[in-house]
Design a protein around this motif. Structure first.
Motif, PDB file in Angstrom:
ATOM      1  N   TRP A   1       0.824  -1.214   0.000  1.00 52.78           N
ATOM      2  CA  TRP A   1       0.000   0.000   0.000  1.00 52.78           C
ATOM      3  C   TRP A   1       0.852   1.256   0.000  1.00 52.78           C
ATOM      4  N   LEU A   2       2.068   1.179   0.529  1.00 51.71           N
ATOM      5  CA  LEU A   2       2.932   2.358   0.540  1.00 51.71           C
ATOM      6  C   LEU A   2       3.269   2.799  -0.885  1.00 51.71           C
ATOM      7  N   GLU A   3       3.556   1.818  -1.738  1.00 48.86           N
ATOM      8  CA  GLU A   3       3.909   2.134  -3.117  1.00 48.86           C
ATOM      9  C   GLU A   3       2.756   2.820  -3.837  1.00 48.86           C
ATOM     10  N   THR A   4       1.556   2.285  -3.676  1.00 49.49           N
ATOM     11  CA  THR A   4       0.418   2.840  -4.403  1.00 49.49           C
ATOM     12  C   THR A   4      -0.032   4.184  -3.834  1.00 49.49           C
ATOM     13  N   VAL A   5       0.012   4.354  -2.511  1.00 46.18           N
ATOM     14  CA  VAL A   5      -0.369   5.648  -1.923  1.00 46.18           C
ATOM     15  C   VAL A   5       0.546   6.749  -2.442  1.00 46.18           C
ATOM     16  N   GLU A   6       1.837   6.475  -2.480  1.00 45.41           N
ATOM     17  CA  GLU A   6       2.784   7.481  -2.967  1.00 45.41           C
ATOM     18  C   GLU A   6       2.505   7.837  -4.421  1.00 45.41           C
ATOM     19  N   GLN A   7       2.216   6.821  -5.245  1.00 42.19           N
ATOM     20  CA  GLN A   7       1.990   7.090  -6.662  1.00 42.19           C
ATOM     21  C   GLN A   7       0.644   7.769  -6.915  1.00 42.19           C
ATOM     22  N   VAL A   8      -0.368   7.436  -6.141  1.00 39.98           N
ATOM     23  CA  VAL A   8      -1.650   8.132  -6.284  1.00 39.98           C
ATOM     24  C   VAL A   8      -1.480   9.611  -5.947  1.00 39.98           C
ATOM     25  N   ALA A   9      -0.714   9.911  -4.903  1.00 43.81           N
ATOM     26  CA  ALA A   9      -0.448  11.312  -4.563  1.00 43.81           C
ATOM     27  C   ALA A   9       0.277  12.013  -5.710  1.00 43.81           C
ATOM     28  N   ASN A  10       1.231  11.320  -6.327  1.00 47.33           N
ATOM     29  CA  ASN A  10       1.936  11.902  -7.475  1.00 47.33           C
ATOM     30  C   ASN A  10       0.979  12.157  -8.637  1.00 47.33           C
ATOM     31  N   MET A  11       0.071  11.218  -8.886  1.00 52.30           N
ATOM     32  CA  MET A  11      -0.893  11.395  -9.980  1.00 52.30           C
ATOM     33  C   MET A  11      -1.762  12.629  -9.767  1.00 52.30           C
ATOM     34  N   LEU A  12      -2.182  12.838  -8.515  1.00 53.23           N
ATOM     35  CA  LEU A  12      -3.068  13.960  -8.220  1.00 53.23           C
ATOM     36  C   LEU A  12      -2.351  15.302  -8.305  1.00 53.23           C
ATOM     37  N   ALA A  13      -1.050  15.305  -8.025  1.00 56.18           N
ATOM     38  CA  ALA A  13      -0.325  16.573  -7.907  1.00 56.18           C
ATOM     39  C   ALA A  13       0.470  16.949  -9.152  1.00 56.18           C
ATOM     40  N   MET A  14       0.780  15.984 -10.017  1.00 56.31           N
ATOM     41  CA  MET A  14       1.721  16.245 -11.110  1.00 56.31           C
ATOM     42  C   MET A  14       1.012  16.274 -12.465  1.00 56.31           C
ATOM     43  N   ASN A  15       1.514  17.152 -13.360  1.00 53.89           N
ATOM     44  CA  ASN A  15       0.935  17.313 -14.694  1.00 53.89           C
ATOM     45  C   ASN A  15       2.050  17.375 -15.737  1.00 53.89           C
ATOM     46  N   PRO A  16       2.297  16.258 -16.470  1.00 54.69           N
ATOM     47  CA  PRO A  16       1.624  14.971 -16.325  1.00 54.69           C
ATOM     48  C   PRO A  16       2.287  14.118 -15.245  1.00 54.69           C
ATOM     49  N   TYR A  17       1.637  13.018 -14.912  1.00 57.92           N
ATOM     50  CA  TYR A  17       2.255  12.019 -14.042  1.00 57.92           C
ATOM     51  C   TYR A  17       3.346  11.326 -14.846  1.00 57.92           C
ATOM     52  N   PRO A  18       4.607  11.340 -14.371  1.00 53.40           N
ATOM     53  CA  PRO A  18       5.720  10.853 -15.193  1.00 53.40           C
ATOM     54  C   PRO A  18       5.705   9.359 -15.492  1.00 53.40           C
ATOM     55  N   GLY A  19       4.936   8.589 -14.729  1.00 49.67           N
ATOM     56  CA  GLY A  19       4.946   7.143 -14.912  1.00 49.67           C
ATOM     57  C   GLY A  19       5.822   6.469 -13.871  1.00 49.67           C
ATOM     58  N   TYR A  20       5.626   5.176 -13.719  1.00 52.43           N
ATOM     59  CA  TYR A  20       6.314   4.469 -12.635  1.00 52.43           C
ATOM     60  C   TYR A  20       6.399   2.981 -12.950  1.00 52.43           C
ATOM     61  N   GLU A  21       7.539   2.395 -12.650  1.00 50.91           N
ATOM     62  CA  GLU A  21       7.728   0.950 -12.749  1.00 50.91           C
ATOM     63  C   GLU A  21       8.155   0.460 -11.375  1.00 50.91           C
ATOM     64  N   GLY A  22       7.247  -0.198 -10.658  1.00 46.60           N
ATOM     65  CA  GLY A  22       7.546  -0.628  -9.303  1.00 46.60           C
ATOM     66  C   GLY A  22       7.372  -2.115  -9.110  1.00 46.60           C
ATOM     67  N   GLN A  23       7.459  -2.527  -7.866  1.00 46.29           N
ATOM     68  CA  GLN A  23       7.317  -3.949  -7.550  1.00 46.29           C
ATOM     69  C   GLN A  23       5.864  -4.398  -7.651  1.00 46.29           C
ATOM     70  N   TYR A  24       4.942  -3.523  -7.210  1.00 45.81           N
ATOM     71  CA  TYR A  24       3.534  -3.903  -7.175  1.00 45.81           C
ATOM     72  C   TYR A  24       2.661  -3.085  -8.118  1.00 45.81           C
ATOM     73  N   PHE A  25       3.212  -2.023  -8.669  1.00 44.43           N
ATOM     74  CA  PHE A  25       2.398  -1.112  -9.472  1.00 44.43           C
ATOM     75  C   PHE A  25       3.233  -0.524 -10.594  1.00 44.43           C
ATOM     76  N   SER A  26       2.658  -0.478 -11.784  1.00 42.71           N
ATOM     77  CA  SER A  26       3.332   0.134 -12.929  1.00 42.71           C
ATOM     78  C   SER A  26       2.307   0.909 -13.749  1.00 42.71           C
ATOM     79  N   MET A  27       2.775   2.032 -14.312  1.00 37.19           N
ATOM     80  CA  MET A  27       1.888   2.849 -15.143  1.00 37.19           C
ATOM     81  C   MET A  27       2.741   3.756 -16.014  1.00 37.19           C
ATOM     82  N   PRO A  28       2.391   3.923 -17.300  1.00 38.03           N
ATOM     83  CA  PRO A  28       3.156   4.826 -18.166  1.00 38.03           C
ATOM     84  C   PRO A  28       2.813   6.288 -17.883  1.00 38.03           C
ATOM     85  N   THR A  29       3.500   7.185 -18.559  1.00 38.61           N
ATOM     86  CA  THR A  29       3.233   8.616 -18.415  1.00 38.61           C
ATOM     87  C   THR A  29       1.801   8.930 -18.842  1.00 38.61           C
ATOM     88  N   ARG A  30       1.063   9.559 -17.942  1.00 40.82           N
ATOM     89  CA  ARG A  30      -0.306   9.963 -18.242  1.00 40.82           C
ATOM     90  C   ARG A  30      -0.631  11.229 -17.450  1.00 40.82           C
TER      91      ARG A  30
END
Length: 312
Positions: A1-30
């Motif tokens: 949950w730590l990984e996803t909470v941090e990335q959700v906060a990044n998604m809400l605050a950043m324009n655009p969200y740079p993307g992330y490749e992690g152990q439990y969660f991955s997402m391209p730039t959006r």
């Protein structure tokens, strides 16, 4: 949950969200939209079922939503630990620090203490029982286990669990909240809709609370909060410095670094032409070639429009 909470906060605050490749969660730039009204994002909270989680919440710079402390001495100990940790160890998981402790409390208020107990006591104790069922002692078969019926079997022998200070007269509720406020608890969250508590009784309790109890606390809340934020400001600044020093802050992308993605349909057609099975169908290769040519022309038109400033 730590990984996803941090990335959700990044998604809400950043324009655009740079993307992330992690152990439990991955997402391209959006660019995740809509962005929240609260900037940089809404306050982050974590429900704390044990005291270690309160300490972790402080280290991450997020609010601690706790179950009712048994006594003021215990509350004061954990409040002090929480804020001392905020000051000395905090590395924010989000883009802001939500330094707050909220205490879940029982709630049923009436001018007659016995009536307050009759209206809300059983519902709150059922809440405690159900919580214990799911967290500690219950064996649960979905769709078959009936927690309320199980409660009815043990209700008369259920030992007191504490935390019932929010049930009583307005004066008793005020004293209950005042004690924990003096210990540094920032907010109280009332458990109301539990068991067979009736809607009209809940509404009446809220009306009595708003009229007879809340004004005392509301009068000084703005001053209290401003004083707290002023005291914490240099420590929060240091917390973000720690995060930067550890290279744990996701960097904003420059315009040149934001990747450009082609149309989805183009990718689909391209993948279809690589499927050998398609070529066994009469005319499939020719149709795919024609589609590719149309998409290539569309891409050229779109690129020209961008160059001419016709699109954003």
């Amino acid at each position: 949950w730590l990984e996803t909470v941090e990335q959700v906060a990044n998604m809400l605050a950043m324009n655009p969200y740079p993307g992330y490749e992690g152990q439990y969660f991955s997402m391209p730039t959006r660019n995740v939209v809509p962005k929240p009204v609260q900037k940089p994002h809404p306050p982050l909270w974590v429900a704390c079922s044990n005291r270690d989680t309160i300490h972790l919440a402080a280290k991450l710079g997020i609010g601690a939503l706790t179950f009712a402390f048994i006594d003021p001495a215990e509350a004061e100990h954990w409040v002090n630990d929480y804020y001392e940790t905020i000051k000395t160890e905090c590395v924010p998981i989000g883009h802001s620090v939500n330094a707050n402790i909220a205490m879940v409390s029982s709630f049923s208020v009436h001018p007659d203490a016995a009536e307050a107990e009759a209206r809300g006591g059983d519902g709150f104790r059922f809440f405690q029982y159900a919580l214990g069922h799911h967290y500690a002692a219950g064996m649960h078969k979905p769709g078959r286990t009936n927690i309320w019926k199980a409660w009815e079997h043990v209700r008369d022998t259920w030992p007191p669990q504490g935390g019932e200070g929010g049930i009583g007269t307005p004066d008793e509720l005020g004293e209950h909240l005042r004690i924990f406020s003096d210990c540094g608890v920032d907010q109280s969250v009332f458990i109301q809709q539990a068991g067979n508590n009736r809607h009209e009784h809940i509404c009446e309790s809220l009306e009595i609370f708003a009229r007879d109890v809340m004004p005392e606390f509301k009068e000084f809340e703005a001053e209290r909060e401003a004083k707290k934020q002023e005291e914490l400001a240099p420590y929060i600044e240091e917390a973000f410095k720690r995060k930067a020093e550890r290279n744990e802050m996701m960097a904003e992308l420059s315009d040149d670094d934001i990747p450009t993605y082609g149309p989805y349909g183009f990718d689909v057609v391209a993948s279809e032409t690589q499927s050998e099975s398609d070529f066994h169908h009469q005319g499939a290769e020719e149709r795919a070639r024609e589609q590719m040519e149309r998409f290539e022309q569309m891409k050229k038109t779109a690129n020209l429009a961008v160059e001419l400033g016709a699109t954003d």
